[in-house]
Design a protein around this motif. Sequence first.
Motif, PDB file in Angstrom:
ATOM      1  N   ARG A   1      -5.733  -7.734  -3.854  1.00  0.00           N
ATOM      2  CA  ARG A   1      -6.898  -8.623  -3.965  1.00  0.00           C
ATOM      3  C   ARG A   1      -6.529 -10.034  -3.520  1.00  0.00           C
ATOM      4  NH1 ARG A   1      -8.905 -12.225  -7.429  1.00  0.00           N
ATOM      5  NH2 ARG A   1      -7.186 -11.994  -8.877  1.00  0.00           N
TER       6      ARG A   1
ATOM      7  N   LYS B   1      -3.187  -3.621  -7.388  1.00  0.00           N
ATOM      8  CA  LYS B   1      -4.555  -4.043  -7.042  1.00  0.00           C
ATOM      9  C   LYS B   1      -4.681  -5.565  -7.001  1.00  0.00           C
ATOM     10  CE  LYS B   1      -7.148  -0.009  -8.539  1.00  0.00           C
ATOM     11  NZ  LYS B   1      -8.100   0.534  -9.505  1.00  0.00           N
TER      12      LYS B   1
ATOM     13  N   GLU C   1      -0.608   0.192 -11.283  1.00  0.00           N
ATOM     14  CA  GLU C   1      -1.844   0.224 -10.498  1.00  0.00           C
ATOM     15  C   GLU C   1      -2.555  -1.128 -10.550  1.00  0.00           C
ATOM     16  OE1 GLU C   1      -4.663   1.579  -7.924  1.00  0.00           O
ATOM     17  OE2 GLU C   1      -2.821   2.605  -8.480  1.00  0.00           O
TER      18      GLU C   1
ATOM     19  N   LYS D   1       0.818  -1.220   0.000  1.00  0.00           N
ATOM     20  CA  LYS D   1       0.000   0.000   0.000  1.00  0.00           C
ATOM     21  C   LYS D   1       0.849   1.266   0.000  1.00  0.00           C
ATOM     22  CE  LYS D   1      -4.308  -1.667   1.943  1.00  0.00           C
ATOM     23  NZ  LYS D   1      -5.259  -1.583   3.062  1.00  0.00           N
TER      24      LYS D   1
END
Length: 88
Positions: A80, A76, A72, A62
Amino acid sequence: MSNSKSALKKIASKHINKWRIKNPIQSRLNGGILNHLQLEDLTVGGFENQILLLNDFEKEIKLVKNFDKEDEFFKKEILRSIKLKNIF
């Protein structure tokens, strides 16, 4: 390669190595080196250690700033995957 990709790659490599040490059988099934004298720690403490490892991984990921859409997307997907592993 952008700086964020390099940072994501370094963080992922570090945590993959930690994961392989804590999961020798699964690691072997995924192409790692099998240590015949070591098994997964299936105690409550072992599961708690796995959760801590995932939480540390998530925190580090993060913090990485994204520079393009590919970065990006990769970030992600990692987050996930961590979320899916942490629901159990």
